[in-house]
Design a protein around this motif. Sequence first.
Motif, PDB file in Angstrom:
ATOM      1  N   SER A 117      -9.959   5.493  -6.117  1.00  0.00           N
ATOM      2  CA  SER A 117     -10.216   3.954  -5.969  1.00  0.00           C
ATOM      3  C   SER A 117     -10.838   3.346  -6.796  1.00  0.00           C
ATOM      4  N   GLN A 118     -10.562   1.846  -6.809  1.00  0.00           N
ATOM      5  CA  GLN A 118     -10.911   0.842  -8.001  1.00  0.00           C
ATOM      6  C   GLN A 118     -12.624   0.757  -7.876  1.00  0.00           C
ATOM      7  N   VAL A 119     -13.089   1.204  -6.647  1.00  0.00           N
ATOM      8  CA  VAL A 119     -14.474   1.181  -6.448  1.00  0.00           C
ATOM      9  C   VAL A 119     -15.311   2.451  -6.900  1.00  0.00           C
ATOM     10  N   GLU A 120     -16.374   2.051  -7.728  1.00  0.00           N
ATOM     11  CA  GLU A 120     -17.115   3.165  -8.376  1.00  0.00           C
ATOM     12  C   GLU A 120     -17.831   3.887  -7.360  1.00  0.00           C
ATOM     13  N   ASN A 121     -17.799   5.279  -7.394  1.00  0.00           N
ATOM     14  CA  ASN A 121     -18.334   6.307  -6.815  1.00  0.00           C
ATOM     15  C   ASN A 121     -17.520   6.411  -5.437  1.00  0.00           C
ATOM     16  N   ALA A 122     -16.568   5.951  -5.224  1.00  0.00           N
ATOM     17  CA  ALA A 122     -15.752   5.783  -3.768  1.00  0.00           C
ATOM     18  C   ALA A 122     -14.681   6.902  -3.401  1.00  0.00           C
ATOM     19  N   GLY A 123     -14.475   7.828  -4.533  1.00  0.00           N
ATOM     20  CA  GLY A 123     -13.615   8.707  -4.471  1.00  0.00           C
ATOM     21  C   GLY A 123     -12.098   8.150  -4.523  1.00  0.00           C
ATOM     22  N   LEU A 124     -11.458   8.789  -3.381  1.00  0.00           N
ATOM     23  CA  LEU A 124     -10.050   8.209  -3.305  1.00  0.00           C
ATOM     24  C   LEU A 124      -9.777   7.150  -2.621  1.00  0.00           C
ATOM     25  N   GLY A 125      -8.579   6.378  -2.896  1.00  0.00           N
ATOM     26  CA  GLY A 125      -8.504   4.971  -2.148  1.00  0.00           C
ATOM     27  C   GLY A 125      -6.969   4.969  -1.530  1.00  0.00           C
ATOM     28  N   PHE A 126      -6.751   4.014  -0.672  1.00  0.00           N
ATOM     29  CA  PHE A 126      -5.647   3.943  -0.113  1.00  0.00           C
ATOM     30  C   PHE A 126      -4.806   2.701  -0.811  1.00  0.00           C
ATOM     31  N   TYR A 127      -3.501   3.018  -1.344  1.00  0.00           N
ATOM     32  CA  TYR A 127      -2.828   1.819  -2.016  1.00  0.00           C
ATOM     33  C   TYR A 127      -1.429   1.733  -1.257  1.00  0.00           C
ATOM     34  N   VAL A 128      -1.001   0.217  -1.197  1.00  0.00           N
ATOM     35  CA  VAL A 128       0.214   0.017  -0.545  1.00  0.00           C
ATOM     36  C   VAL A 128       1.167   0.069  -1.898  1.00  0.00           C
ATOM     37  N   THR A 129       2.407   0.751  -1.933  1.00  0.00           N
ATOM     38  CA  THR A 129       3.273   0.680  -2.966  1.00  0.00           C
ATOM     39  C   THR A 129       4.361  -0.703  -2.556  1.00  0.00           C
ATOM     40  N   GLU A 130       4.136  -1.035  -1.576  1.00  0.00           N
ATOM     41  CA  GLU A 130       5.458  -2.234  -1.494  1.00  0.00           C
ATOM     42  C   GLU A 130       4.648  -3.464  -0.700  1.00  0.00           C
ATOM     43  N   SER A 131       4.916  -4.653  -0.852  1.00  0.00           N
ATOM     44  CA  SER A 131       4.346  -5.658  -0.158  1.00  0.00           C
ATOM     45  C   SER A 131       4.481  -5.711   1.490  1.00  0.00           C
ATOM     46  N   LEU A 132       3.490  -5.774   1.871  1.00  0.00           N
ATOM     47  CA  LEU A 132       3.358  -5.890   3.554  1.00  0.00           C
ATOM     48  C   LEU A 132       2.848  -6.993   4.104  1.00  0.00           C
ATOM     49  N   PRO A 133       3.492  -7.550   5.241  1.00  0.00           N
ATOM     50  CA  PRO A 133       3.104  -8.996   5.964  1.00  0.00           C
ATOM     51  C   PRO A 133       1.776  -8.616   6.675  1.00  0.00           C
ATOM     52  N   GLN A 134       1.111  -9.815   6.862  1.00  0.00           N
ATOM     53  CA  GLN A 134      -0.024 -10.074   7.987  1.00  0.00           C
ATOM     54  C   GLN A 134       0.419  -9.338   9.305  1.00  0.00           C
ATOM     55  N   GLY A 135      -0.768  -8.687   9.887  1.00  0.00           N
ATOM     56  CA  GLY A 135      -0.347  -7.930  11.311  1.00  0.00           C
ATOM     57  C   GLY A 135       0.193  -6.862  11.189  1.00  0.00           C
ATOM     58  N   THR A 136       0.815  -6.182   9.964  1.00  0.00           N
ATOM     59  CA  THR A 136       1.112  -4.807   9.996  1.00  0.00           C
ATOM     60  C   THR A 136       0.209  -3.731  10.670  1.00  0.00           C
ATOM     61  N   ILE A 137       0.822  -3.000  11.531  1.00  0.00           N
ATOM     62  CA  ILE A 137      -0.154  -2.071  12.196  1.00  0.00           C
ATOM     63  C   ILE A 137      -0.081  -0.969  11.200  1.00  0.00           C
ATOM     64  N   LEU A 138      -0.996  -0.217  10.648  1.00  0.00           N
ATOM     65  CA  LEU A 138      -0.848   1.109   9.713  1.00  0.00           C
ATOM     66  C   LEU A 138      -0.920   2.076  10.581  1.00  0.00           C
ATOM     67  N   GLY A 139      -1.493   2.338  11.536  1.00  0.00           N
ATOM     68  CA  GLY A 139      -1.909   3.570  12.575  1.00  0.00           C
ATOM     69  C   GLY A 139      -3.247   3.590  13.377  1.00  0.00           C
ATOM     70  N   THR A 140      -3.412   4.530  13.899  1.00  0.00           N
ATOM     71  CA  THR A 140      -4.786   4.744  14.361  1.00  0.00           C
ATOM     72  C   THR A 140      -5.534   5.870  13.785  1.00  0.00           C
TER      73      THR A 140
END
Length: 262
Positions: free
Chosen positions: A102-125
């Motif tokens: 992650s870009q955030v200090e001490n936050a460990g791993l982060g989740f990044y998108v590799t392509e542009s996604l529109p508002q309202g996209t459901i990522l999952g549960t």
Amino acid sequence: KQKKNAKAIHYYKIITMVTESDSSGAHFVMFSSMDTTGRAIAAAISDFQPDNADALSFSNPATLWGLRMTSAVVSYISLVAFLDRPRGTLLLNENQYEIKPSQVENAGLGFYVTESLPQGTILGTYPGVLLPLDQNLRKLQQYPQCEAYIWRFSDSKFICDPTDARGKIQSLCTGGNPSVPFSVEICSLLAKPVSTALTRINEPPTGRDVNVVTQENLDERTTTFVLERNVYAGEELFMDYGLTYDRSGYGGSIISNDENKL
């Protein structure tokens, strides 16, 4: 004899029907009740006696107890594999995201998108095992680090725990309830694992805003992750962890690109 054989076939169909796998794809057996199979076997035993003297005699007490024990074990395994299975879905495919520091200090791993996604996209549960809160207290005492990944529903009655038996987060959640005998082992063999990628979505650092919001459904006990705005390829996803989250060890600054490469 034909009538008795017909009854035996009928009971065999009952047993087969209640032991078929669920159509959802999860590897478990669903019974309409705990003793459905037992009743069917008992009825078959009382109504069907083979004429062949050399055939197995169901009147033998050892045989009857063996059948009862087998039925009880199968019923227990099936019930545990269903109730303690891992839940949750990830709707993005592997080409649409990546997990990295992650870009955030001490936050460990982060989740990044590799392509542009529109508002309202459901990522999952949110992934994990659905448990009553009181069934997870012992694990929290033994492995307090697991609390960082546990989703507690807003009514504080249930939680969704994606960590393993030792409170660690793995790439896949295989399910199991440590407070139930053999649950972890049964689910690791029979349950369908689910991805834990969504657990890598961190809180934003100071001065940054979230790009993911959650929608909680208390009736179905699910938490859906949705993009709050358009996001662009290479962007890290952030969400709000809520007022009760312990941030004592959480960094509040962005790591520079050079530091991220280390």
